[in-house]
Every structure is written in structure tokens, then in C-alpha cells.
Design an enzyme around this catalytic site. Structure first.
Site, PDB file in Angstrom:
ATOM      1  N   LYS A 180       3.187 113.402   1.082  1.00 57.34           N
ATOM      2  CA  LYS A 180       3.530 113.521   2.501  1.00 57.34           C
ATOM      3  C   LYS A 180       4.132 112.218   2.978  1.00 57.34           C
ATOM      4  O   LYS A 180       3.735 111.131   2.551  1.00 57.34           O
ATOM      5  CB  LYS A 180       2.272 113.822   3.344  1.00 57.34           C
ATOM      6  N   GLU A 225      -4.117 111.181  20.083  1.00 61.24           N
ATOM      7  CA  GLU A 225      -4.767 110.834  18.819  1.00 61.24           C
ATOM      8  C   GLU A 225      -5.534 109.525  18.928  1.00 61.24           C
ATOM      9  O   GLU A 225      -4.958 108.473  19.243  1.00 61.24           O
ATOM     10  CB  GLU A 225      -3.736 110.737  17.693  1.00 61.24           C
TER      11      GLU A 225
END
Length: 422
Positions: A180, A225
Site C-alpha cells: 500500500k 483521524e
């Protein structure tokens, strides 16, 4: 490392925290645009103004340098804390660069901090007499200027270049180079003059009350976040990775179900949680990681979310914990080293403090640090906006471009409030 406002000792500075008799609207207290500091969610958090001291650091040792400076500086205060809650006593706001180079990062110690949490409101004053009635000192709040967006123009990495970078990254992952990578691009909003940070903060806080609206040294945004929160020996994190966004004819429940059932998004989320747990666990006596994510719903996007909680082995301060976990797979990739190298190769721009830690620190090594997402870097006549996406082998470049556009919506809406673009 530079510290133009902090060369003197802090021993002469008195810090007093006292309770305020009634609740306040935190963001309405900020007197002006130039030194506005904020970390606010749902009406709670901290705002600050004035500058008792500041320090800047850069390069790969920026976390350690800021931590050493802050702990040394804070240890010399004469402190009287009548409230003794998280966020009282000496507090500093910080915003740290994503990359090691150039890596410009900043820590600011405000002269005044007002905090609010769980029905308790307080004020902390640094360097002043600290006496008088238990109310917020009257400040002349200058009028908030409403900006006008004249046009948008390509930043350092235009959308076409971003799509090409995603395409190349997908190819590299399909060859097994890494699992990723998070790639980003920027967009410039040309305005009719400097943008008041308070204007953006208020609009972001109103539209996204379950995010943290923040402002530190010209970086303004609203992040969903939480990188790390440290309170005593307790540490927690909210990991977000895996995203969908509203589409015509699809209701929110269908979007959420589709996100939970998406193999691509679940894989992206798994990498993010795994990287956070792997880097944080050596510092913890115990660490609780949920088996499956939930869905966090925001007006512009939906995210897969996992709340991670732990108990620390010792008193490792928040900045050193942040150094250990940054960058997580949510903003860098997995494996970390390979992802960071690929970002440097495929993303030809300086992210600055976008996707770096942002938030506040106390004198005991605690505080809250989010990840600087959904943000803008303020300039004299232009505002630089950022958006990025997690890319895995199954990613579609066109879909990632649309996702990035959805993530630009919070800042664009805040900027365009009252603006009619020609």
C-alpha cells in the site's frame, strides 16, 4: 533548529490555570487571525493566542528536538494549576512535517489558553499576573474577514499528474514491490487577500463537529483521524483507512454496507491498523485492537474506522510515541520504508505539514495529536489545499481521483462560503 522567541530561560514565566465560571464558545474567543491556535471538537478542546515562545525543527530528528526543547522549557515554569485536568497547566501547540526533508516543523507556546471539557471551562495564562475574577479576560476580538475565492489553479502536483502517479503505483504493487502507498496532490485557491484562519475554523467546526478543527502556524483544517492521545499511562488512536463517498441514488446505509463489504477497502484498513499496532506495541504493557472496523460517517465521505487502546509500559512522552508510529500506513503506506521511498519518487511535491501530526502537548508528556488531513496552508494571496488516498493493487486511478476530490470538499466549502465563482 531555531528558537528565536525562546532563547531566554522560562523560569521567569508564571503559569496559572483557573476555572472559568461559565461555558464559552471557544472559537469566538480568538482575538485575531495571525496567531490563532486551536484544537476543538464538538465545542470542547483548546484555543490559544499570543506567543510566550516558539521553536522550529527540521530533518529526521525533528520529533526528538521538539520533545527535548519542550520538556526542558516546561520544567522551569512556576505553575499553579487549580483545575488539574487534561489540557491544563503549561500547554504547547505543535504541527510536524510529514517528511524528513525539508521537514519544517513548529511548536508554539501561547500566552493564553482557554479550554473546555466535560462541562468544565478554564483559562491558563503564561507570563501575566494571573489574578482577578474567574472569567475569561476581555480581549478585543477583531472582525473576521470573509475571503473571496477568485479561482482555483493547479498546485505542485496537478490532478493529471496525480492520476498518472496512482497508475504507476498500482503497477508497482501488482509486481509485489509493496502492499500500500498513500499518494496526494494539491490545489491552489487564489483569493482576494489573506484568509483569516478563524473564518475557516468556524465553518469547519460547524460542519464537522465530530472532527477536530485545528489551527497551528497557518495550517488550518478539520481532521477525523486521531494519531495518538496520551493521558497518564493510557494511550489511544483512531485509525481511518478505506473510504467511500456520496453518490446519486445511493443512501448512507447502502454506502456503509458497501464499504464494509469492500475487499479493497478492508485490505487498505488492515494495513493501517497493523502498522499502528506493530509500532506502538513495544511501548505498551497491553494493546487492544478491534477485530473488525466500524464505519465513520461524515458529510463528504465515509471511512472504515478502528479505535485502538493501550496501557504504556512507562512515561514515554507523546512526541516520542508519535515519532515511533509516524507515518502510519494510513498516510504513508505498507511496508513503511518502501512506501515512503515510492512517495518521494511518484509525488513530486513537498507535502509540508499535511499528513503530519498536529495538536497539543502538556508538560507531563500527554496531549492529543491528530493527523493533519482536510487542511489548507494559508498564504498571502493563495491557499494551498491537499487531498490524498490510500492506493493498493486493486485501486482504480479514476476512482482515486474522485475520492481525492471528495476529500477536498470540506476546505472548498469553507473557503467558498459566501463566494460566487465566475
Amino acid at each position: 533548529m531555531t528558537s528565536p522567541a525562546s532563547s531566554r530561560s522560562s523560569r521567569w514565566l508564571r503559569v496559572r490555570t483557573r476555572e472559568v465560571s461559565c461555558p464559552v464558545e471557544l472559537l469566538d474567543l480568538l482575538p485575531g487571525p495571525d496567531d490563532a491556535l486551536a484544537w476543538v471538537s464538538g465545542g470542547e478542546g483548546l484555543v490559544g493566542w499570543g506567543e510566550a515562545a516558539r521553536v522550529e525543527a527540521s530533518g529526521p530528528d525533528r520529533f526528538a528536538e521538539l520533545d527535548r526543547w519542550w520538556r526542558r522549557f516546561a520544567s522551569e515554569f512556576d505553575v499553579q494549576d487549580d483545575v488539574r485536568r487534561p489540557g491544563t497547566g503549561p500547554v504547547a501547540f505543535t504541527s510536524i512535517a510529514f517528511a524528513d526533508e525539508p521537514g519544517r516543523s513548529v511548536l508554539v507556546v501561547p500566552r493564553v489558553v482557554v479550554g473546555q471539557r466535560d462541562g468544565v471551562t478554564w483559562i491558563t495564562e503564561i507570563g501575566g499576573p494571573g489574578d482577578g475574577a474567574a472569567q475569561v479576560p476581555m480581549q478585543r476580538v477583531r472582525p473576521v474577514r470573509r475571503p473571496t475565492v477568485d479561482r482555483y489553479t493547479a498546485g505542485q502536483l496537478p490532478v493529471v499528474g496525480y492520476r498518472d502517479a496512482v497508475h504507476k503505483a498500482v503497477h508497482r504493487m501488482r509486481t509485489g514491490e509493496l502492499d500500500k502507498v498513500v499518494l496526494a496532490h494539491d490545489l491552489l485557491a487564489v483569493t482576494d487577500g489573506p484568509v483569516d484562519a478563524r473564518f475557516l475554523l468556524r465553518r469547519l467546526a460547524d460542519r464537522y463537529p465530530n472532527c477536530w478543527a485545528y489551527a497551528v502556524d497557518g495550517l488550518v483544517g478539520a481532521t477525523p483521524e486521531l494519531l495518538l492521545r496520551r493521558t497518564g499511562r493510557r494511550v489511544s488512536s483512531r485509525v481511518l483507512a478505506g473510504t467511500t463517498w456520496p453518490r446519486p441514488g445511493v443512501d448512507a446505509d447502502e454506502l456503509a454496507a458497501g464499504l464494509l463489504g469492500s475487499a479493497k477497502d478492508r485490505e487498505e484498513h488492515r494495513f493501517a491498523v497493523r502498522s499502528l499496532a506493530a509500532t506502538l506495541s513495544p511501548y505498551c504493557a497491553e494493546l487492544r485492537v478491534p477485530e473488525a472496523p466500524t464505519v465513520m460517517r461524515l458529510p463528504n465521505v465515509l471511512h472504515l474506522a478502528s479505535e485502538v487502546h493501550g496501557r504504556l509500559l512507562d512515561g514515554t512522552p507523546l512526541l516520542r510515541l508519535a515519532e515511533a508510529v509516524h507515518p502510519t500506513a494510513a498516510v504513508g503506506g505498507f511496508p513503511t520504508a518502501a512506501a515512503v521511498r515510492l512517495i518521494a519518487e511518484l509525488e513530486p511535491m513537498d507535502r509540508g505539514r499535511y499528513t503530519g501530526p498536529v495538536g497539543w502537548l502538556d508538560a507531563e508528556g500527554g496531549g492529543e495529536l491528530g493527523i493533519a488531513l482536510r487542511c489548507a496552508e494559508l498564504g498571502d494571496g493563495a491557499v494551498r489545499l491537499f487531498a490524498g488516498c490510500g492506493i493498493v493493487a486493486d485501486s482504480d486511478p479514476d476512482s482515486e481521483v474522485r475520492e481525492a476530490a471528495a476529500k477536498l470538499v470540506p476546505m472548498r466549502e469553507a473557503l467558498e462560503d459566501g463566494t460566487t465563482l465566475g
